[in-house]
Motif scaffolding. Structure first.
Motif, PDB file in Angstrom:
ATOM      1  N   TYR A 231       0.843  -1.187   0.000  1.00  0.00           N
ATOM      2  CA  TYR A 231       0.000   0.000   0.000  1.00  0.00           C
ATOM      3  C   TYR A 231       0.884   1.245   0.000  1.00  0.00           C
ATOM      4  O   TYR A 231       1.921   1.286   0.670  1.00  0.00           O
ATOM      5  N   HIS A 232       0.456   2.246  -0.736  1.00  0.00           N
ATOM      6  CA  HIS A 232       1.149   3.534  -0.715  1.00  0.00           C
ATOM      7  C   HIS A 232       0.111   4.630  -0.898  1.00  0.00           C
ATOM      8  O   HIS A 232      -0.600   4.652  -1.899  1.00  0.00           O
ATOM      9  N   CYS A 233       0.010   5.507   0.083  1.00  0.00           N
ATOM     10  CA  CYS A 233      -0.852   6.679  -0.015  1.00  0.00           C
ATOM     11  C   CYS A 233      -0.002   7.930   0.041  1.00  0.00           C
ATOM     12  O   CYS A 233       0.997   7.976   0.768  1.00  0.00           O
ATOM     13  N   THR A 234      -0.381   8.928  -0.717  1.00  0.00           N
ATOM     14  CA  THR A 234       0.234  10.246  -0.631  1.00  0.00           C
ATOM     15  C   THR A 234      -0.869  11.251  -0.357  1.00  0.00           C
ATOM     16  O   THR A 234      -1.844  11.330  -1.107  1.00  0.00           O
ATOM     17  N   ALA A 235      -0.732  11.976   0.740  1.00  0.00           N
ATOM     18  CA  ALA A 235      -1.732  12.983   1.087  1.00  0.00           C
ATOM     19  C   ALA A 235      -1.645  14.149   0.102  1.00  0.00           C
ATOM     20  O   ALA A 235      -0.561  14.511  -0.344  1.00  0.00           O
ATOM     21  N   PRO A 236      -2.804  14.694  -0.273  1.00  0.00           N
ATOM     22  CA  PRO A 236      -4.117  14.369   0.279  1.00  0.00           C
ATOM     23  C   PRO A 236      -4.894  13.302  -0.468  1.00  0.00           C
ATOM     24  O   PRO A 236      -5.807  12.729   0.092  1.00  0.00           O
ATOM     25  N   GLY A 237      -4.573  12.993  -1.758  1.00  0.00           N
ATOM     26  CA  GLY A 237      -5.551  12.278  -2.552  1.00  0.00           C
ATOM     27  C   GLY A 237      -5.102  11.137  -3.437  1.00  0.00           C
ATOM     28  O   GLY A 237      -5.757  10.894  -4.451  1.00  0.00           O
ATOM     29  N   LEU A 238      -4.055  10.415  -3.084  1.00  0.00           N
ATOM     30  CA  LEU A 238      -3.638   9.271  -3.906  1.00  0.00           C
ATOM     31  C   LEU A 238      -3.514   8.039  -3.033  1.00  0.00           C
ATOM     32  O   LEU A 238      -2.863   8.072  -1.983  1.00  0.00           O
ATOM     33  N   ALA A 239      -4.137   6.940  -3.454  1.00  0.00           N
ATOM     34  CA  ALA A 239      -4.054   5.677  -2.725  1.00  0.00           C
ATOM     35  C   ALA A 239      -3.807   4.557  -3.723  1.00  0.00           C
ATOM     36  O   ALA A 239      -4.521   4.450  -4.723  1.00  0.00           O
ATOM     37  N   THR A 240      -2.812   3.734  -3.465  1.00  0.00           N
ATOM     38  CA  THR A 240      -2.458   2.671  -4.403  1.00  0.00           C
ATOM     39  C   THR A 240      -2.172   1.366  -3.664  1.00  0.00           C
ATOM     40  O   THR A 240      -1.803   1.367  -2.487  1.00  0.00           O
ATOM     41  N   ILE A 241      -2.357   0.279  -4.396  1.00  0.00           N
ATOM     42  CA  ILE A 241      -1.875  -1.029  -3.951  1.00  0.00           C
ATOM     43  C   ILE A 241      -1.112  -1.652  -5.110  1.00  0.00           C
ATOM     44  O   ILE A 241      -1.631  -1.724  -6.233  1.00  0.00           O
ATOM     45  N   THR A 242       0.097  -2.087  -4.840  1.00  0.00           N
ATOM     46  CA  THR A 242       0.851  -2.889  -5.806  1.00  0.00           C
ATOM     47  C   THR A 242       0.835  -4.328  -5.317  1.00  0.00           C
ATOM     48  O   THR A 242       1.313  -4.629  -4.216  1.00  0.00           O
ATOM     49  N   TYR A 243       0.251  -5.219  -6.117  1.00  0.00           N
ATOM     50  CA  TYR A 243       0.190  -6.643  -5.796  1.00  0.00           C
ATOM     51  C   TYR A 243       1.390  -7.303  -6.454  1.00  0.00           C
ATOM     52  O   TYR A 243       1.563  -7.221  -7.677  1.00  0.00           O
ATOM     53  N   ASP A 244       2.194  -7.982  -5.674  1.00  0.00           N
ATOM     54  CA  ASP A 244       3.405  -8.633  -6.193  1.00  0.00           C
ATOM     55  C   ASP A 244       3.233 -10.148  -6.075  1.00  0.00           C
ATOM     56  O   ASP A 244       3.300 -10.712  -4.980  1.00  0.00           O
ATOM     57  N   TYR A 245       2.984 -10.792  -7.232  1.00  0.00           N
ATOM     58  CA  TYR A 245       2.804 -12.246  -7.288  1.00  0.00           C
ATOM     59  C   TYR A 245       4.107 -12.882  -7.744  1.00  0.00           C
ATOM     60  O   TYR A 245       4.624 -12.551  -8.828  1.00  0.00           O
ATOM     61  N   ALA A 246       4.632 -13.786  -6.944  1.00  0.00           N
ATOM     62  CA  ALA A 246       5.922 -14.400  -7.262  1.00  0.00           C
ATOM     63  C   ALA A 246       5.898 -15.089  -8.620  1.00  0.00           C
ATOM     64  O   ALA A 246       6.881 -15.044  -9.364  1.00  0.00           O
ATOM     65  N   LYS A 247       4.767 -15.694  -8.984  1.00  0.00           N
ATOM     66  CA  LYS A 247       4.745 -16.459 -10.235  1.00  0.00           C
ATOM     67  C   LYS A 247       4.156 -15.708 -11.419  1.00  0.00           C
ATOM     68  O   LYS A 247       4.221 -16.194 -12.555  1.00  0.00           O
ATOM     69  N   TYR A 248       3.575 -14.502 -11.194  1.00  0.00           N
ATOM     70  CA  TYR A 248       2.929 -13.788 -12.285  1.00  0.00           C
ATOM     71  C   TYR A 248       3.558 -12.432 -12.598  1.00  0.00           C
ATOM     72  O   TYR A 248       3.550 -11.984 -13.741  1.00  0.00           O
ATOM     73  N   GLY A 249       4.043 -11.738 -11.572  1.00  0.00           N
ATOM     74  CA  GLY A 249       4.513 -10.375 -11.746  1.00  0.00           C
ATOM     75  C   GLY A 249       3.683  -9.422 -10.901  1.00  0.00           C
ATOM     76  O   GLY A 249       3.107  -9.817  -9.884  1.00  0.00           O
ATOM     77  N   ILE A 252      -1.553  -3.462 -10.308  1.00  0.00           N
ATOM     78  CA  ILE A 252      -1.753  -2.268  -9.487  1.00  0.00           C
ATOM     79  C   ILE A 252      -3.213  -1.843  -9.540  1.00  0.00           C
ATOM     80  O   ILE A 252      -3.879  -1.986 -10.566  1.00  0.00           O
ATOM     81  N   VAL A 253      -3.697  -1.315  -8.428  1.00  0.00           N
ATOM     82  CA  VAL A 253      -4.942  -0.539  -8.426  1.00  0.00           C
ATOM     83  C   VAL A 253      -4.622   0.802  -7.781  1.00  0.00           C
ATOM     84  O   VAL A 253      -3.879   0.864  -6.787  1.00  0.00           O
ATOM     85  N   ALA A 254      -5.123   1.877  -8.372  1.00  0.00           N
ATOM     86  CA  ALA A 254      -4.866   3.219  -7.853  1.00  0.00           C
ATOM     87  C   ALA A 254      -6.167   4.004  -7.822  1.00  0.00           C
ATOM     88  O   ALA A 254      -6.935   3.976  -8.784  1.00  0.00           O
ATOM     89  N   GLY A 255      -6.409   4.685  -6.726  1.00  0.00           N
ATOM     90  CA  GLY A 255      -7.601   5.514  -6.588  1.00  0.00           C
ATOM     91  C   GLY A 255      -7.220   6.951  -6.297  1.00  0.00           C
ATOM     92  O   GLY A 255      -6.289   7.206  -5.518  1.00  0.00           O
ATOM     93  N   PHE A 256      -7.905   7.886  -6.927  1.00  0.00           N
ATOM     94  CA  PHE A 256      -7.637   9.307  -6.703  1.00  0.00           C
ATOM     95  C   PHE A 256      -8.963  10.064  -6.641  1.00  0.00           C
ATOM     96  O   PHE A 256      -9.403  10.646  -7.641  1.00  0.00           O
ATOM     97  N   PRO A 257      -9.619  10.032  -5.475  1.00  0.00           N
ATOM     98  CA  PRO A 257     -10.900  10.729  -5.320  1.00  0.00           C
ATOM     99  C   PRO A 257     -10.728  12.229  -5.523  1.00  0.00           C
ATOM    100  O   PRO A 257      -9.808  12.845  -4.996  1.00  0.00           O
ATOM    101  N   SER A 258     -11.630  12.807  -6.282  1.00  0.00           N
ATOM    102  CA  SER A 258     -11.554  14.219  -6.638  1.00  0.00           C
ATOM    103  C   SER A 258     -12.695  14.978  -5.958  1.00  0.00           C
ATOM    104  O   SER A 258     -13.859  14.610  -6.129  1.00  0.00           O
ATOM    105  N   PRO A 259     -12.391  16.014  -5.186  1.00  0.00           N
ATOM    106  CA  PRO A 259     -13.443  16.673  -4.400  1.00  0.00           C
ATOM    107  C   PRO A 259     -14.331  17.596  -5.231  1.00  0.00           C
ATOM    108  O   PRO A 259     -13.948  18.710  -5.564  1.00  0.00           O
TER     109      PRO A 259
END
Length: 345
Positions: A231-249, A252-259
């Motif tokens: 997981y990596h978030c940067t304030a105020p508005g970026l949230a990400t997950i990098t999924y690391d699969y040993a056998k696949y690579g 990523i999913v990234a969300g950036f809610p806009s006010p």
């Protein structure tokens, strides 16, 4: 390896002055997504912190963000048409260039008589991660960058924007909160343990990281099996997950809610796979992540208050599972302080 931070669970450094007002002022100096790149075949409406905007792509391919109101009689440019490097109002056909200046008035026989003050506000633009981003005032800091993705060859796919009656901070906290999985995501993720293990969280300035192992279980969310989640978030508005699969690579999913307003966001988001990723294809990854998002929407949208209560009107109690949340709130406070100090200077 990230280390668990040992901090009081209920301490939150205050913002100076009315905290909500400070947060709103600071957010005007941050970059926000306002449209998907794939939608710019026609002008798109957007609302950012109460400002009504139009987003379009010129004939040369340049993305543009401008005020949506025509200064002639108030026509809505998102209903208009692109003309070369500008846009025309649907009401009387007044054309404005990408610099915001009126370039043509059809009813005027002498174009040299175009009113010199006939202009529309035009905002900075960055196109990134399948979306168009803008900022309403002088940006307090550069556009988001994630060093962890720098060496990855990624294919991006933007998800459908999701209207959520929450503020930015609530939307970001919901994205990476792990204690709600057993209750909100039982369908997409399958049964999850109720007890949350000690979280591996690190914060540096506006950035917060957390590493967590994903045990696949039997939900659609984990059809590709076990992996490490970063997981990596940067304030105020970026949230990400990098999924690391040993056998696949990596995927990523990234969300950036806009006010759209202080307590009402449009969640722009997307997924990305390494081009060499050998697990589920990117359309399937998007389907799964959208399922998770849509499970969140009715629950998050009913929270009270709809945005983090920076002014302390409501009582809240925190536990160790909230460690990431508390560090995000500290980062958000730091963002506000930085933005307003620079603005005052």
């Amino acid at each position: 390896m990230l280390q668990t931070l040992r901090q009081p669970w209920n301490e939150l450094p205050p913002l100076s002055g009315p905290k909500r007002e400070a947060a709103e002022r600071a957010m005007r100096r941050q970059w926000w997504a306002v449209a998907r790149s794939t939608d710019l075949d026609t002008p798109q409406p957007a609302v950012l912190l109460g400002e009504r905007l139009v987003v379009y792509r010129t004939a040369s391919g340049k993305p543009v963000v401008q005020s949506r109101r025509c200064p002639h009689r108030g026509g809505d440019f998102s209903q208009g048409k692109v003309h070369g490097e500008g846009i025309a109002c649907p009401y009387h056909g007044w054309q404005f260039g990408s610099d915001g200046k009126c370039a043509h008035i059809p009813s005027l026989d002498n174009q040299s008589k175009i009113p010199g003050r006939a202009t529309i506000a035009t905002y900075p633009v960055i196109e990134k991660w399948g979306h168009v981003w803008t900022v309403l005032e002088q940006p307090a800091m550069p556009m988001y960058e994630l060093d962890a993705w720098a060496g990855l060859d990624l294919e991006w796919l933007a998800g459908p924007p999701l209207d959520s009656e929450t503020g930015v901070a609530v939307a970001i906290e919901n994205f990476r909160d792990v204690a709600h999985f057993p209750f909100v995501h039982e369908v997409s993720m399958g049964p999850s343990p109720h007890i949350v293990e000690p979280l591996m969280v690190k914060r540096e300035g506006l950035d917060i990281w957390m590493q967590r192992s994903l045990n696949a279980g039997n939900g659609d969310w984990a059809n590709d099996g076990d992996c490490e989640m970063y997981y990596h978030c940067t304030a105020p508005g970026l949230a990400t997950i990098t999924y690391d699969y040993a056998k696949y690579g990596k995927r990523i999913v990234a969300g950036f809610p806009s006010p759209m307003a202080y307590d009402h966001v449009m969640i722009f988001w997307g997924v990305a796979n390494e081009r060499s990723y050998s697990g589920a294809d990117i359309e399937e990854c998007l389907r799964i992540e959208e399922m998770v998002y849509r499970e969140d929407l009715p629950i998050a949208g009913a929270l009270e208050p709809r945005e983090v209560d920076w002014d302390g009107t409501y009582v809240e109690h925190s536990v160790p599972a909230d460690l990431f949340t508390l560090n995000y709130r500290r980062a958000f406070n730091e963002f506000v302080g930085t933005a307003l100090v620079e603005q005052a200077g």
